[in-house]
Scaffold this active site. Structure first.
Site, PDB file in Angstrom:
ATOM      1  N   THR A 139      54.621  38.770  16.053  1.00  7.72           N
ATOM      2  CA  THR A 139      53.743  39.441  16.999  1.00  7.72           C
ATOM      3  C   THR A 139      52.415  38.712  17.178  1.00  7.72           C
ATOM      4  O   THR A 139      51.943  38.033  16.254  1.00  7.72           O
ATOM      5  CB  THR A 139      53.473  40.872  16.477  1.00  7.72           C
ATOM      6  OG1 THR A 139      52.436  41.464  17.249  1.00  7.72           O
ATOM      7  CG2 THR A 139      53.030  40.886  15.015  1.00  7.72           C
ATOM      8  N   ASP A 140      51.782  38.946  18.341  1.00  7.87           N
ATOM      9  CA  ASP A 140      50.444  38.390  18.560  1.00  7.87           C
ATOM     10  C   ASP A 140      49.389  39.112  17.716  1.00  7.87           C
ATOM     11  O   ASP A 140      48.272  38.627  17.565  1.00  7.87           O
ATOM     12  CB  ASP A 140      50.066  38.433  20.047  1.00  7.87           C
ATOM     13  CG  ASP A 140      50.066  39.831  20.652  1.00  7.87           C
ATOM     14  OD1 ASP A 140      50.393  40.812  19.936  1.00  7.87           O
ATOM     15  OD2 ASP A 140      49.741  39.954  21.855  1.00  7.87           O
ATOM     16  N   GLU A 141      49.743  40.283  17.151  1.00 12.73           N
ATOM     17  CA  GLU A 141      48.745  41.068  16.401  1.00 12.73           C
ATOM     18  C   GLU A 141      48.272  40.348  15.143  1.00 12.73           C
ATOM     19  O   GLU A 141      47.229  40.695  14.589  1.00 12.73           O
ATOM     20  CB  GLU A 141      49.308  42.447  16.037  1.00 12.73           C
ATOM     21  CG  GLU A 141      49.683  43.247  17.254  1.00 12.73           C
ATOM     22  CD  GLU A 141      49.716  44.753  17.040  1.00 12.73           C
ATOM     23  OE1 GLU A 141      49.311  45.229  15.974  1.00 12.73           O
ATOM     24  OE2 GLU A 141      50.166  45.447  17.969  1.00 12.73           O
ATOM     25  N   TYR A 165      50.345  47.028   9.523  1.00 10.70           N
ATOM     26  CA  TYR A 165      51.489  46.442  10.241  1.00 10.70           C
ATOM     27  C   TYR A 165      51.265  44.940  10.460  1.00 10.70           C
ATOM     28  O   TYR A 165      52.106  44.112  10.085  1.00 10.70           O
ATOM     29  CB  TYR A 165      51.710  47.144  11.588  1.00 10.70           C
ATOM     30  CG  TYR A 165      52.566  46.340  12.546  1.00 10.70           C
ATOM     31  CD1 TYR A 165      53.918  46.125  12.295  1.00 10.70           C
ATOM     32  CD2 TYR A 165      52.013  45.763  13.702  1.00 10.70           C
ATOM     33  CE1 TYR A 165      54.703  45.365  13.148  1.00 10.70           C
ATOM     34  CE2 TYR A 165      52.784  45.003  14.561  1.00 10.70           C
ATOM     35  CZ  TYR A 165      54.130  44.802  14.287  1.00 10.70           C
ATOM     36  OH  TYR A 165      54.906  44.041  15.147  1.00 10.70           O
ATOM     37  N   LYS A 169      53.235  41.616   8.928  1.00  7.84           N
ATOM     38  CA  LYS A 169      53.895  40.602   9.761  1.00  7.84           C
ATOM     39  C   LYS A 169      53.283  39.217   9.479  1.00  7.84           C
ATOM     40  O   LYS A 169      53.992  38.213   9.440  1.00  7.84           O
ATOM     41  CB  LYS A 169      53.745  40.940  11.256  1.00  7.84           C
ATOM     42  CG  LYS A 169      54.538  42.143  11.729  1.00  7.84           C
ATOM     43  CD  LYS A 169      56.042  42.010  11.612  1.00  7.84           C
ATOM     44  CE  LYS A 169      56.641  41.029  12.575  1.00  7.84           C
ATOM     45  NZ  LYS A 169      58.153  41.066  12.508  1.00  7.84           N
TER      46      LYS A 169
HETATM   47  P1  NAD Z   1      61.855  48.789  16.508  1.00  2.58           P
HETATM   48  O1  NAD Z   1      61.024  49.591  15.570  1.00  2.58           O
HETATM   49  O2  NAD Z   1      62.231  49.356  17.814  1.00  2.58           O
HETATM   50  O3  NAD Z   1      63.213  48.343  15.770  1.00  2.58           O
HETATM   51  C1  NAD Z   1      63.241  47.912  14.449  1.00  2.58           C
HETATM   52  C2  NAD Z   1      64.694  47.927  13.987  1.00  2.58           C
HETATM   53  O4  NAD Z   1      64.736  47.433  12.641  1.00  2.58           O
HETATM   54  C3  NAD Z   1      65.317  49.327  13.960  1.00  2.58           C
HETATM   55  O5  NAD Z   1      66.608  49.299  14.525  1.00  2.58           O
HETATM   56  C4  NAD Z   1      65.389  49.661  12.480  1.00  2.58           C
HETATM   57  O6  NAD Z   1      66.466  50.533  12.132  1.00  2.58           O
HETATM   58  C5  NAD Z   1      65.555  48.285  11.861  1.00  2.58           C
HETATM   59  N1  NAD Z   1      65.087  48.230  10.458  1.00  2.58           N
HETATM   60  C6  NAD Z   1      63.917  48.701   9.971  1.00  2.58           C
HETATM   61  N2  NAD Z   1      63.865  48.488   8.646  1.00  2.58           N
HETATM   62  C7  NAD Z   1      65.001  47.835   8.298  1.00  2.58           C
HETATM   63  C8  NAD Z   1      65.518  47.330   7.079  1.00  2.58           C
HETATM   64  N3  NAD Z   1      64.839  47.448   5.931  1.00  2.58           N
HETATM   65  N4  NAD Z   1      66.717  46.708   7.077  1.00  2.58           N
HETATM   66  C9  NAD Z   1      67.423  46.595   8.237  1.00  2.58           C
HETATM   67  N5  NAD Z   1      66.995  47.078   9.415  1.00  2.58           N
HETATM   68  C10 NAD Z   1      65.790  47.678   9.453  1.00  2.58           C
HETATM   69  O7  NAD Z   1      61.066  47.414  16.679  1.00  2.58           O
HETATM   70  P2  NAD Z   1      60.910  46.488  17.975  1.00  2.58           P
HETATM   71  O8  NAD Z   1      59.781  46.974  18.785  1.00  2.58           O
HETATM   72  O9  NAD Z   1      62.228  46.292  18.582  1.00  2.58           O
HETATM   73  O10 NAD Z   1      60.430  45.119  17.284  1.00  2.58           O
HETATM   74  C11 NAD Z   1      61.387  44.178  16.813  1.00  2.58           C
HETATM   75  C12 NAD Z   1      60.650  42.991  16.209  1.00  2.58           C
HETATM   76  O11 NAD Z   1      59.836  42.380  17.192  1.00  2.58           O
HETATM   77  C13 NAD Z   1      59.724  43.364  15.052  1.00  2.58           C
HETATM   78  O12 NAD Z   1      59.807  42.369  14.072  1.00  2.58           O
HETATM   79  C14 NAD Z   1      58.344  43.381  15.684  1.00  2.58           C
HETATM   80  O13 NAD Z   1      57.356  43.067  14.731  1.00  2.58           O
HETATM   81  C15 NAD Z   1      58.485  42.298  16.720  1.00  2.58           C
HETATM   82  N6  NAD Z   1      57.644  42.445  17.929  1.00  2.58           N
HETATM   83  C16 NAD Z   1      57.626  43.623  18.627  1.00  2.58           C
HETATM   84  C17 NAD Z   1      56.863  43.714  19.798  1.00  2.58           C
HETATM   85  C18 NAD Z   1      56.839  44.957  20.624  1.00  2.58           C
HETATM   86  O14 NAD Z   1      56.088  45.024  21.588  1.00  2.58           O
HETATM   87  N7  NAD Z   1      57.635  45.975  20.323  1.00  2.58           N
HETATM   88  C19 NAD Z   1      56.119  42.601  20.222  1.00  2.58           C
HETATM   89  C20 NAD Z   1      56.152  41.427  19.466  1.00  2.58           C
HETATM   90  C21 NAD Z   1      56.938  41.352  18.320  1.00  2.58           C
HETATM   91  O1  DAU Z   2      51.191  43.139  20.545  1.00  2.00           O
HETATM   92  C1  DAU Z   2      52.485  43.254  20.063  1.00  2.00           C
HETATM   93  C2  DAU Z   2      52.656  44.591  19.379  1.00  2.00           C
HETATM   94  O2  DAU Z   2      52.706  45.570  20.423  1.00  2.00           O
HETATM   95  C3  DAU Z   2      53.901  44.688  18.504  1.00  2.00           C
HETATM   96  O3  DAU Z   2      53.781  43.790  17.443  1.00  2.00           O
HETATM   97  C4  DAU Z   2      54.083  46.108  17.956  1.00  2.00           C
HETATM   98  O4  DAU Z   2      55.295  46.193  17.237  1.00  2.00           O
HETATM   99  C5  DAU Z   2      54.114  47.071  19.132  1.00  2.00           C
HETATM  100  O5  DAU Z   2      54.198  48.390  18.649  1.00  2.00           O
HETATM  101  C6  DAU Z   2      52.859  46.904  19.995  1.00  2.00           C
HETATM  102  O6  DAU Z   2      51.686  47.329  19.267  1.00  2.00           O
HETATM  103  P1  DAU Z   2      50.509  48.159  19.973  1.00  2.00           P
HETATM  104  O7  DAU Z   2      49.777  48.900  18.917  1.00  2.00           O
HETATM  105  O8  DAU Z   2      49.716  47.309  20.890  1.00  2.00           O
HETATM  106  O9  DAU Z   2      51.417  49.154  20.896  1.00  2.00           O
HETATM  107  P2  DAU Z   2      51.300  50.705  21.224  1.00  2.00           P
HETATM  108  O10 DAU Z   2      52.308  50.998  22.267  1.00  2.00           O
HETATM  109  O11 DAU Z   2      51.315  51.545  19.986  1.00  2.00           O
HETATM  110  O12 DAU Z   2      49.845  50.827  21.861  1.00  2.00           O
HETATM  111  C7  DAU Z   2      49.462  50.070  23.000  1.00  2.00           C
HETATM  112  C8  DAU Z   2      47.995  50.362  23.269  1.00  2.00           C
HETATM  113  O13 DAU Z   2      47.875  51.726  23.692  1.00  2.00           O
HETATM  114  C9  DAU Z   2      47.092  50.232  22.063  1.00  2.00           C
HETATM  115  O14 DAU Z   2      45.832  49.726  22.466  1.00  2.00           O
HETATM  116  C10 DAU Z   2      46.936  51.658  21.558  1.00  2.00           C
HETATM  117  C11 DAU Z   2      47.009  52.474  22.824  1.00  2.00           C
HETATM  118  N1  DAU Z   2      47.610  53.822  22.680  1.00  2.00           N
HETATM  119  C12 DAU Z   2      48.826  53.937  22.078  1.00  2.00           C
HETATM  120  C13 DAU Z   2      49.435  55.154  21.924  1.00  2.00           C
HETATM  121  C14 DAU Z   2      50.767  55.291  21.215  1.00  2.00           C
HETATM  122  C15 DAU Z   2      46.969  54.935  23.206  1.00  2.00           C
HETATM  123  O15 DAU Z   2      45.876  54.834  23.782  1.00  2.00           O
HETATM  124  N2  DAU Z   2      47.570  56.154  23.057  1.00  2.00           N
HETATM  125  C16 DAU Z   2      48.767  56.315  22.422  1.00  2.00           C
HETATM  126  O16 DAU Z   2      49.237  57.470  22.299  1.00  2.00           O
END
Ligand code: NAD
Ligand code: DAU
Length: 358
Positions: A139-141, A165, A169
């Site tokens: 992630t970019d975080e 989180y 990562k």
């Molecule tokens: P998600 O939470 O939707 O899915 C995570 C999956 O991992 C689930 O299916 C869960 O059951 C599985 N899991 C959790 N713990 C586990 C374990 N111990 N063993 C096996 N499986 C396990 O997550 P996502 O949003 O799809 O993110 C996927 C990946 O991409 C993550 O590594 C996250 O850090 C990264 N990522 C997410 C975003 C985003 O915007 N969602 C952006 C950049 C990177």
């Molecule tokens: O940047 C990549 C990341 O994006 C991934 O690594 C994470 O797995 C993914 O969850 C996401 O993280 P964020 O914290 O940015 O996503 P989220 O959807 O939780 O929130 C997006 C923005 O919106 C953030 O600034 C917080 C704000 N927010 C979020 C929620 C859930 C609100 O204002 N209200 C809310 O209820």
């Protein structure tokens, strides 16, 4: 034969989650002859329904299991003759990491370490074949928070994670990097911005807002709503990861972004007007009347922005979806798939919601 033409046996961890399941669909469509093995623990975020239409596909296998389970992974790599790991499995939600960081350290750090260590031994036994890959999806975080005028994150921006989180990562990124430098294990790291699209669990901003609009519930915007995120349609992320697996260089990091920096309040306002247009019979219309500013997230990063020049110039990848079109497609998916998200609003979800929003 180039890497992209060879038949692979790919292990996709976290393949029942949001991005993982989109990636499984993407890979099965583009490489129907590859062996695809999903390993997923099916936590609250994992859902077999995300893979419902490919469960009977030839060359596809689903294994319910934990990435921390070393004997299971050792066996699986050997039995399935895995050549590529796409590692998505993680605890992924920042707000949950604030409430309870333990699972984040266990899965994201210990789990990633367990996979890397198992893969290292397996890869050694296979004769250190140069075409094997371990793609660590991150992630970019990990780069921390930007001010309004700061340049976007590049691959050389120092790590400065601010939430449990992102710290977990960052830890796993460092391990993936170290396994390349110490043992030559062919790891590649990608750091991506915020994804959106189908199968997104309703704790995250976009699906949460869409569903609350449908239910006529308040739309909780943290703090002053001026925080900025860069949004990428999940299909674009999948094509970027495919490109990195096929053309990326071991030991390298690639940033992936959508070039769509938007303030949270502006994004929620856009969602409200699209929902007003696309959803019939909303309980509250205009739905922007539901917007409610709530207590800020602790340690809330102000701005994320990605400089994706490297993946564009070195590997030829750029995002294809515009934000407007991607959001329309996403909203239509949530409107047409209410039977997917309704069961997710379970008792556990309500308890989680109560903890975060009061
Ligand atoms: P998600 O939470 O939707 O899915 C995570 C999956 O991992 C689930 O299916 C869960 O059951 C599985 N899991 C959790 N713990 C586990 C374990 N111990 N063993 C096996 N499986 C396990 O997550 P996502 O949003 O799809 O993110 C996927 C990946 O991409 C993550 O590594 C996250 O850090 C990264 N990522 C997410 C975003 C985003 O915007 N969602 C952006 C950049 C990177
Ligand atoms: O940047 C990549 C990341 O994006 C991934 O690594 C994470 O797995 C993914 O969850 C996401 O993280 P964020 O914290 O940015 O996503 P989220 O959807 O939780 O929130 C997006 C923005 O919106 C953030 O600034 C917080 C704000 N927010 C979020 C929620 C859930 C609100 O204002 N209200 C809310 O209820």
């Amino acid at each position: 034969m180039s890497l992209s033409e060879e038949k692979k046996s790919i292990l996709i961890t976290g393949g029942a989650g949001f991005i993982g399941s989109n990636f499984v669909h993407h890979w099965c469509k583009n490489y129907p002859d590859d062996q695809v093995v999903v390993l997923d623990a099916l936590t609250y975020a994992g859902n077999r329904e995300n893979l419902a239409n490919i469960k009977d596909k030839k060359h596809f296998k689903f294994i319910q299991g934990d990435i921390c389970d070393r004997p299971l992974i050792d066996k699986l790599l050997k039995e399935e003759k895995i050549t590529t790991i796409a590692h998505f499995a993680a605890e992924s939600h920042v707000d949950r990491s604030i409430i309870g960081p333990d699972a984040f350290i266990q899965t994201n750090v210990i789990g990633s370490f367990t996979l890397l260590e198992s893969f290292r031994h397996y890869w050694n036994e296979q004769g250190k074949l140069k075409d094997y890959r371990f793609l660590h999806v991150s992630t970019d975080e990990v780069y921390g928070s930007l001010e309004a005028d700061d340049p976007a994150f590049s691959e050389t921006t120092p790590y400065a994670p601010n939430s449990p989180y992102s710290a977990s990562k960052a830890g796993s990124d460092h391990l993936a990097r170290a396994y390349f430098h110490t043992y030559n294990v062919p790891t590649i790291i990608t750091n991506c911005s915020n994804n959106y699209g189908p199968y997104h669990f309703p704790e995250k901003l976009i699906p949460l807002m869409c569903i609350n609009i449908l239910l006529g519930k308040p739309l909780p915007v943290y703090g002053d709503g001026q925080n900025i995120r860069d949004w990428l349609y999940v299909g674009d992320h999948c094509s970027a990861l495919e490109t990195v697996i096929n053309k990326g260089k071991p030991g390298e990091t690639y940033n992936i972004g959508g070039n769509n920096e938007v303030k949270n309040i502006d994004l929620v306002t856009i969602l409200c007007s699209l929902m007003d247009e696309l959803a019939p019979d909303l309980p509250v219309k205009p739905s922007k009347e539901l917007i409610t500013f709530v207590k800020d997230r602790p340690g809330h990063d102000r701005r994320y922005a990605i400089d994706a020049t490297k993946i564009k110039t070195e590997l030829g990848w750029t995002p294809q979806e515009t934000l407007e079109k991607g959001l329309r497609k996403t909203i239509e998916w949530y409107l047409n798939n209410q039977s997917w998200w309704q069961p997710l609003l379970s008792k556990d979800y309500q308890e989680y919601y109560q903890k975060v929003y009061g």
